[in-house]
Design an enzyme around this catalytic site. Structure first.
Site, PDB file in Angstrom:
ATOM      1  N   SER A 100       0.810  -1.223   0.000  1.00 22.87           N
ATOM      2  CA  SER A 100       0.000   0.000   0.000  1.00 22.87           C
ATOM      3  C   SER A 100       0.846   1.277   0.000  1.00 22.87           C
ATOM      4  CB  SER A 100      -0.972   0.000   1.180  1.00 22.87           C
ATOM      5  OG  SER A 100      -0.267  -0.137   2.372  1.00 22.87           O
ATOM      6  N   ASP A 120       2.020   0.271   7.871  1.00 21.78           N
ATOM      7  CA  ASP A 120       3.428  -0.096   7.768  1.00 21.78           C
ATOM      8  C   ASP A 120       3.941   0.096   6.339  1.00 21.78           C
ATOM      9  OD1 ASP A 120       2.089  -1.942   6.431  1.00 21.78           O
ATOM     10  OD2 ASP A 120       2.824  -3.672   7.507  1.00 21.78           O
ATOM     11  N   ASP A 168       5.829  -2.061   3.350  1.00 24.40           N
ATOM     12  CA  ASP A 168       6.366  -3.324   2.836  1.00 24.40           C
ATOM     13  C   ASP A 168       7.581  -2.953   1.997  1.00 24.40           C
ATOM     14  OD1 ASP A 168       4.109  -5.218   3.574  1.00 24.40           O
ATOM     15  OD2 ASP A 168       3.009  -3.737   2.423  1.00 24.40           O
ATOM     16  N   ASP A 180       8.233  -4.102   7.176  1.00 22.98           N
ATOM     17  CA  ASP A 180       8.391  -5.533   6.868  1.00 22.98           C
ATOM     18  C   ASP A 180       9.398  -5.601   5.736  1.00 22.98           C
ATOM     19  OD1 ASP A 180       6.470  -6.233   8.638  1.00 22.98           O
ATOM     20  OD2 ASP A 180       5.087  -7.087   7.182  1.00 22.98           O
ATOM     21  N   LYS A 236     -10.943   0.465   0.071  1.00 23.24           N
ATOM     22  CA  LYS A 236     -10.318  -0.192   1.226  1.00 23.24           C
ATOM     23  C   LYS A 236     -11.018   0.226   2.530  1.00 23.24           C
ATOM     24  CE  LYS A 236      -5.775  -0.743   1.350  1.00 23.24           C
ATOM     25  NZ  LYS A 236      -4.408  -1.149   1.043  1.00 23.24           N
ATOM     26  N   TYR A 287     -12.431  -7.079   4.738  1.00 20.99           N
ATOM     27  CA  TYR A 287     -11.031  -6.837   4.411  1.00 20.99           C
ATOM     28  C   TYR A 287     -10.175  -7.773   5.258  1.00 20.99           C
ATOM     29  CZ  TYR A 287      -6.872  -4.061   3.189  1.00 20.99           C
ATOM     30  OH  TYR A 287      -5.671  -3.633   2.681  1.00 20.99           O
TER      31      TYR A 287
HETATM   32  P1  ATP Z   1      -2.452  -3.158   3.443  1.00 22.73           P
HETATM   33  O1  ATP Z   1      -2.809  -1.716   3.346  1.00 22.73           O
HETATM   34  O2  ATP Z   1      -3.540  -3.966   4.059  1.00 22.73           O
HETATM   35  O3  ATP Z   1      -1.101  -3.436   4.038  1.00 22.73           O
HETATM   36  P2  ATP Z   1      -1.223  -3.784   0.889  1.00 22.73           P
HETATM   37  O4  ATP Z   1      -1.671  -3.207  -0.421  1.00 22.73           O
HETATM   38  O5  ATP Z   1       0.070  -3.308   1.464  1.00 22.73           O
HETATM   39  O6  ATP Z   1      -2.432  -3.695   1.925  1.00 22.73           O
HETATM   40  P3  ATP Z   1      -0.557  -6.363   1.532  1.00 22.73           P
HETATM   41  O7  ATP Z   1      -1.679  -7.311   1.772  1.00 22.73           O
HETATM   42  O8  ATP Z   1       0.143  -5.732   2.689  1.00 22.73           O
HETATM   43  O9  ATP Z   1      -1.137  -5.287   0.589  1.00 22.73           O
HETATM   44  O10 ATP Z   1       0.534  -7.062   0.623  1.00 22.73           O
HETATM   45  C1  ATP Z   1       1.739  -6.409   0.245  1.00 22.73           C
HETATM   46  C2  ATP Z   1       2.157  -6.965  -1.104  1.00 22.73           C
HETATM   47  O11 ATP Z   1       2.393  -8.361  -0.979  1.00 22.73           O
HETATM   48  C3  ATP Z   1       1.125  -6.795  -2.168  1.00 22.73           C
HETATM   49  O12 ATP Z   1       1.251  -5.580  -2.853  1.00 22.73           O
HETATM   50  C4  ATP Z   1       1.370  -7.974  -3.057  1.00 22.73           C
HETATM   51  O13 ATP Z   1       2.349  -7.660  -3.990  1.00 22.73           O
HETATM   52  C5  ATP Z   1       1.892  -9.042  -2.110  1.00 22.73           C
HETATM   53  N1  ATP Z   1       0.750  -9.894  -1.679  1.00 22.73           N
HETATM   54  C6  ATP Z   1       0.101  -9.851  -0.501  1.00 22.73           C
HETATM   55  N2  ATP Z   1      -0.889 -10.758  -0.445  1.00 22.73           N
HETATM   56  C7  ATP Z   1      -0.873 -11.389  -1.619  1.00 22.73           C
HETATM   57  C8  ATP Z   1      -1.654 -12.445  -2.174  1.00 22.73           C
HETATM   58  N3  ATP Z   1      -2.663 -13.026  -1.515  1.00 22.73           N
HETATM   59  N4  ATP Z   1      -1.335 -12.856  -3.428  1.00 22.73           N
HETATM   60  C9  ATP Z   1      -0.334 -12.285  -4.127  1.00 22.73           C
HETATM   61  N5  ATP Z   1       0.432 -11.281  -3.648  1.00 22.73           N
HETATM   62  C10 ATP Z   1       0.180 -10.840  -2.423  1.00 22.73           C
HETATM   63 MG    MG Z   2       0.957  -3.764   3.357  1.00 24.16          MG
END
Ligand code: ATP
Ligand code: MG
Length: 742
Positions: free
Chosen positions: A100, A111, A113, A165, A226, A235
């Site tokens: 995100s 956080d 990533d 992370d 979201k 979610y």
């Molecule tokens: P949040 O705001 O909830 O943290 P986010 O967009 O950061 O949402 P995450 O679920 O944290 O998404 O996942 C981070 C990254 O990890 C995603 O952008 C994706 O590339 C990869 N990822 C996470 N879950 C999956 C999944 N189920 N399948 C494929 N890739 C995933």
């Molecule tokens: Mg994330």
């Protein structure tokens, strides 16, 4: 760094078209659309979805420091390994962001990533040793923990108060320059599978950004979706709903179909398209290309297990994966119902009959159903509790799947948020968390009374959790779970009145924290237990040919939706019948149209000697039940047992849990197998405290439970190679049965 890297195109003037099909509408926004979008932004602000500039600046600074640390560490390593000066000079090394933050939709307190990319002389073990040590010595770094044996190994920490992370990938090249482009598939060549998985997050996120015509509109729409998904309880990847990346891909697809629309229109079109989507047709953002690397990819034509995915949303980079592996028939039905509500509400808003706050009203989960299952997880210490609930939470979708397979249940809806036990429970049993599942029963017309037996589904779920806890060697004295059937009017035994009341005006100060339930750091246990490897055979046939058929059908679906919506812009045609979803579809307002009578007090599945909570609860609820005078039923006298057979529900495809690969008790064959998705992505487990090494089974203390009655028989153990824990437990099977009055 976030805004521009690798995205080289004009943001406000879409060139050509994006996605598999041409757009549904190229209509430019009107003044009214601008006004609606402004109101949408105002409605979202109170939820803390926009971070202020100062915080954003702090994030950039933290990432800059981290990037420098990585370069410094790579250099130090090269020197210690006596690399030639000519190489040392250009080593490089780089931090990429994804998720995100990279998408530009992170909320206050969310956080980051991040991915550390290193040249070939750096080993994965170096990352978990010397880089870990380097972080440890950094005074800004707190809460440092490594989860090396996760599906995607990760180091987690807070840097200057920002949660990070960090995953790792080493490339097969001697240097990593600042302008390295990870989108080129050739960077995956000869890499270890863990590196490929780690690179995947970044590659997917960047590709999503490339595939949307207007980033600003995409971001605002995604923020709105979201927020809506969190408020409506849908979610959560781990619970079988969608996680961040899946929501992002759905929104990206809508942006492709309406490239000039503003967020207010896009949100409305999102609900229009996906409430009518012909699931399980996959959502794809682009034509998938073949690659020479022969990695396992999602492809139902080649992998039979992929045919059972009920809501496929496919990542756009090689090796493409379905991001919604955990979705089941029930969770999909709940989401589709929410899409329908979203459509109704946004139609009203765009007609000026309502405002955006209505879209973000929380789901009134505790009023929605007549029947519930309360799942409690208890442990004696806070640390045990954090580990325990991490594991239990990661398995709740097993319970949902078991209940779904009961022939009398049409919907088993879990509320992703957990609740702490009340003070009494704390005094009695220590640390308690509770989850709630709403149940809808099928209308029983022929029989006057039908007995419904939930015992088996619940028992096999609790068995699964204990078995996995044993296999991971984390079971401690006092850790227990129990599931209790209650009617809506009994919920007040578990939850305070404020929670049960309609919560229209409930404030969410930080939605980024709220959706995961427990407001504390989560153990990464679920992550660590996931070392799943795909058993799919690599595809040798032409992927292009195979996927082109999917393309056509996807395009057709969208065209149909487009035609429906064009024929009457305001009143939308009825959803087409989904071929894949043939269980009786629940009316949004439908409650079980039958009188349901509990044939005994709510009972939990308890462990002898450790069932204080159960005794307490049973006793309390029993007090209320005295009038009914019903007795606790003996399992043997139970009328019809749940008799699920594939043919008894032929009209729906099996859930992922029923996939051929896993059907024969995947837990027994490989306790980690079924967790592939839930723990592949560490964010699912990030909110619980984990100390260094706590996830390493070997470092866990074996509890001193020696009672004979608490030993597991060898056949209950996960597999022959698992260590037999001295804290093995035998679970007493108690019936949970109901009578449906026809
Ligand atoms: P949040 O705001 O909830 O943290 P986010 O967009 O950061 O949402 P995450 O679920 O944290 O998404 O996942 C981070 C990254 O990890 C995603 O952008 C994706 O590339 C990869 N990822 C996470 N879950 C999956 C999944 N189920 N399948 C494929 N890739 C995933
Ligand atoms: Mg994330």
């Amino acid at each position: 760094m976030r805004e521009t890297r690798g995205i080289s195109r004009q943001q406000n003037q879409p060139q050509g078209h994006y996605g598999l099909t041409s757009p549904i509408s190229l209509a430019p926004p009107s003044d009214v659309d601008h006004a609606h979008t402004q109101k949408l932004i105002e409605a979202m602000k109170p939820f803390g979805v926009f971070e202020d500039k100062e915080k954003l600046f702090q994030r950039t600074a933290v990432l800059g420091k981290l990037n420098n640390m990585v370069k410094e560490w790579i250099l130090e390593l090269a020197e210690s390994k006596n690399l030639p000066p000519s190489i040392i000079e250009h080593l490089g090394g780089k931090i990429f962001t994804f998720g995100s933050y990279r998408l530009g939709v992170h909320t206050k307190g969310s956080d980051i990533d991040a991915l550390c990319v290193a040249p070939s002389h750096v080993e994965r073990s170096d990352f978990f040793q010397s880089f870990f040590e380097k972080l440890k010595n950094q005074e800004e770094v707190k809460n440092l923990r490594a989860i090396e044996d996760a599906y995607v190994p990760v180091i987690k920490f807070d840097f200057d108060g920002i949660e990070i992370d960090l995953v790792f990938a080493k490339l097969s090249m001697p240097t990593v320059s600042d302008d390295l482009d990870l989108q080129d598939d050739s960077c995956l060549r000869s890499l270890d599978i863990r590196c490929i998985r780690s690179l995947n997050g970044s590659r997917v996120t960047d590709e999503i950004l490339r595939l949307v015509p207007n980033l600003e509109n995409f971001r605002l729409t995604l923020r709105a979706i979201k927020l809506w998904a969190k408020r409506r309880g849908v979610y959560s990847n781990i619970m079988g709903f969608l996680g961040g990346v899946s929501w992002a891909m759905l929104v990206a697809r809508i942006c492709q179909l309406y490239p000039n629309a503003l967020a207010s229109t896009l949100v409305n079109k999102f609900f229009l398209i996906f409430s009518k989507w012909n699931w399980p047709k996959p959502v794809l953002l682009k034509r998938l290309e073949e690659s020479f690397l022969n990695l396992p990819v999602w492809d139902p034509r080649v992998n039979p297990s992929d045919r059972y995915h009920v809501m496929p949303i496919i990542t756009p980079t090689y090796p493409q994966q379905n991001s919604t592996y955990n979705v089941s028939i029930s969770t999909r039905a709940v989401m589709v119902e929410e899409f329908q509500r979203g459509l109704e509400v946004t139609d009203e808003i765009l007609r000026g009959k309502s405002d955006w706050s209505k879209l973000f009203e929380p789901l009134n989960f505790f009023q929605k159903y007549k029947h519930y299952i309360v799942l409690t997880a208890t442990a004696c210490t806070e640390e045990h509790h954090l580990n325990w609930i991490g594991l239990v939470e990661s398995k709740i979708r097993v319970l949902v799947g078991n209940l779904e397979r009961n022939e009398f249940i049409t919907i088993a809806h879990v509320q992703p948020q957990s609740f702490p036990g009340n003070e009494n429970l704390y005094k009695q049993s220590g640390f308690v968390s509770m989850w709630f599942l709403g149940l809808v029963f099928k209308k029983v017309e022929s029989a006057e009374k039908t007995n419904v037996d939930l015992t088996h589904g619940i028992q096999s779920f609790t068995d699964t959790v204990y078995r996995q806890a044993s296999a991971l060697n984390i079971l401690k004295e006092g850790m227990k779970i129990e599931a209790t059937y209650v009617k809506r009017k009994q919920l007040h035994y578990f939850l305070p009145a404020e929670t049960l009341q309609k919560r229209k005006k409930q404030r969410v100060s930080d939605v980024s924290q709220s959706h995961s339930g427990f407001q504390c750091k989560r153990s990464s246990l679920a992550e660590s237990c996931s070392k799943s490897s795909s058993s799919r055979a690599p595809s040798n046939s032409s992927l292009l040919n195979k996927i082109s058929k999917l393309d056509t059908s996807t395009a057709e679906t969208e065209r149909n939706v487009a035609c429906q919506s064009c024929s009457d812009a305001n009143s939308v045609a009825e959803p087409s019948t989904s071929k894949g979803l043939c269980i009786p579809v629940t009316d949004p307002k439908m409650e079980a149209p039958v009188a349901l009578r509990a044939s005994g007090p709510p009972v939990g599945c308890t462990i002898p000697g450790y069932n204080t909570v159960s005794q307490l609860r049973t006793c309390v609820v029993q007090g209320k039940h005295k009038l009914s005078g019903t007795l606790f039923m003996d399992p043997k006298s139970a009328s019809p047992k749940q008799h699920y057979s594939p043919s008894s529900k032929v009209s729906r495809p099996p859930t992922p849990g029923e996939c051929p690969q896993k059907a024969i008790d995947g837990e027994k064959l490989n306790v980690c197998d079924s967790d592939a998705t839930e723990s592949r992505y560490p964010q699912d487990g990030r909110r619980r405290a984990t100390k260094n090494g706590v996830l390493d089974g070997k470092s866990m203390q074996t509890p001193a439970i020696t009672s004979r009655s608490q030993r597991l028989s060898s056949k209950e153990l996960p597999d022959a190679s698992s260590p037999v824990p001295t804290n093995s437990i035998r679970i007493i099977k108690r019936p949970i049965k109901l009578t449906l009055n026809g």
